[in-house]
Design a protein around this motif. Structure first.
Motif, short mmCIF file in Angstrom:
data_model
loop_
_atom_site.label_atom_id
_atom_site.label_comp_id
_atom_site.label_asym_id
_atom_site.label_seq_id
_atom_site.Cartn_x
_atom_site.Cartn_y
_atom_site.Cartn_z
N ASP A 80 -18.24 45.05 -59.87
CA ASP A 80 -16.92 45.70 -59.77
C ASP A 80 -16.00 44.90 -58.86
OD1 ASP A 80 -17.77 47.69 -61.44
OD2 ASP A 80 -18.14 49.16 -59.85
N LEU B 6 -21.84 47.13 -57.46
CA LEU B 6 -20.76 46.88 -56.50
C LEU B 6 -20.26 45.44 -56.61
CD1 LEU B 6 -19.00 47.49 -54.02
CD2 LEU B 6 -20.99 46.96 -52.59
N GLN B 7 -21.18 44.50 -56.72
CA GLN B 7 -20.78 43.10 -56.84
C GLN B 7 -20.00 42.85 -58.12
OE1 GLN B 7 -24.71 41.39 -56.48
NE2 GLN B 7 -24.34 40.73 -54.38
#
Length: 310
Positions: free
Chosen positions: A83, A80-81
């Protein structure tokens, strides 16, 4: 105390290392500090996570449950980080253009501003085509506008998609009082310039090698080459200290006359590159069209005589 990602990282590190001592080394903590943090995590979760023995530690049933969830959550948060960073670098809107020094960047910015006046455009220039291409590959820029010599491959061929904007023959810049500039316009043989000093801009492509090879084929080695910024190169030509090389799109400049080189010994390809997986890739066709229009406009403004067809 609420459970945090750093607590899950501690639990995973202890399990992976098999001992508090080794886990403390991996995490860069003192062992007593790690033991204290682990006890706090165990209090939050309601029980022991590891059984300590002579051979190290092993997870309890509760520890196995926490580890199973941690091994899913931690990679997901890391992804997530990554992306989020890539999306932020690509930008939710606007154009981030990178270019080596040349005539097309300004024309491209102008066309985008005309078509999309409310959309922000940022630019970055460098002498290094590899640096510009690398910035696009890493998501710091959306598009790279660079040039390569002849049929040379562009940088980052495995990571970026490239399309040709246009091809320009390389011309010679002469002081307006140079004998070849005073003569009727014609193509100049490279060998006619064997005694000249040269001025050229720096770069990390193969143009310098291609130029040297073309001179050798013409029967000479350049006596000297001044490597300088564009303005300094033009100045050296204007005052008659050197002759220079330019693309066919070189604009009209006081004190400078351009002539095509006979046989086109040097060729410059303008290229547009982008990351095929980036959000900006969807806009590549329209950016390419605008870049080609910018090249056509630059060519129309140039004063170098055109080679007759046929």
């Amino acid at each position: 105390m609420d459970l945090e990602l750093r607590h899950l990282k501690i639990v995973r590190a202890v399990a992976d290392a098999g001992s508090l001592t080794r886990a403390a080394t991996v995490l860069g903590l003192a062992q007593p500090a790690l033991s204290t943090q682990l006890k706090r995590v165990e209090r939050v979760l309601g029980g022991m996570l590891f059984v300590r023995g002579r051979e190290g530690v092993r997870p309890t049933a509760l520890g196995e449950l926490v580890l199973e969830r941690a091994r899913v959550l931690l990679p997901a948060v890391c992804e997530l980080q990554e992306d989020a960073v890539r999306l932020a670098r690509q930008g939710a809107q606007g154009y981030r253009l990178g270019a080596t020094h040349g005539p097309l960047l300004g024309g491209l910015v102008d066309r985008i501003a005309q078509d999309e006046p409310d959309v922000p455009v940022t630019t970055y220039t460098s002498w290094s085509e590899k640096e510009v291409a690398g910035s696009v590959a890493d998501g710091r820029l959306d598009f790279a506008l660079v040039g390569v010599c002849g049929e040379s491959a562009p940088p980052e061929p495995g990571r970026l998609a490239w399309m040709e904007v246009a091809r320009d023959p390389v011309h010679v810049m002469l002081a307006e009082g140079h004998p070849l500039a005073l003569a009727p316009p014609r193509e100049v043989e490279l060998a006619e310039l064997a005694a000249e000093a040269w001025a050229d801009v720096p770069g990390d492509g193969c143009f310098g090698d291609c130029f040297a090879a073309a001179c050798v084929r013409a029967g000479f080695t350049p006596a000297s080459v001044y490597e300088a910024d564009t303005a300094s190169c033009v100045h050296l030509v204007q005052v008659g200290r050197a002759v220079g090389l330019c693309r066919a799109t070189f604009p009209a400049t006081p004190g400078v006359v351009t002539r095509p080189l006979a046989g086109t010994p040097l060729l410059w390809r303008h290229l547009l590159g982008w990351h095929p997986a980036a959000r900006a890739a969807a806009r590549a066709p329209e950016v390419l069209e605008r870049a080609r229009a910018a090249h056509s406009e630059a060519l129309a403004r140039a004063v170098a005589p055109r080679r007759p067809a046929g």
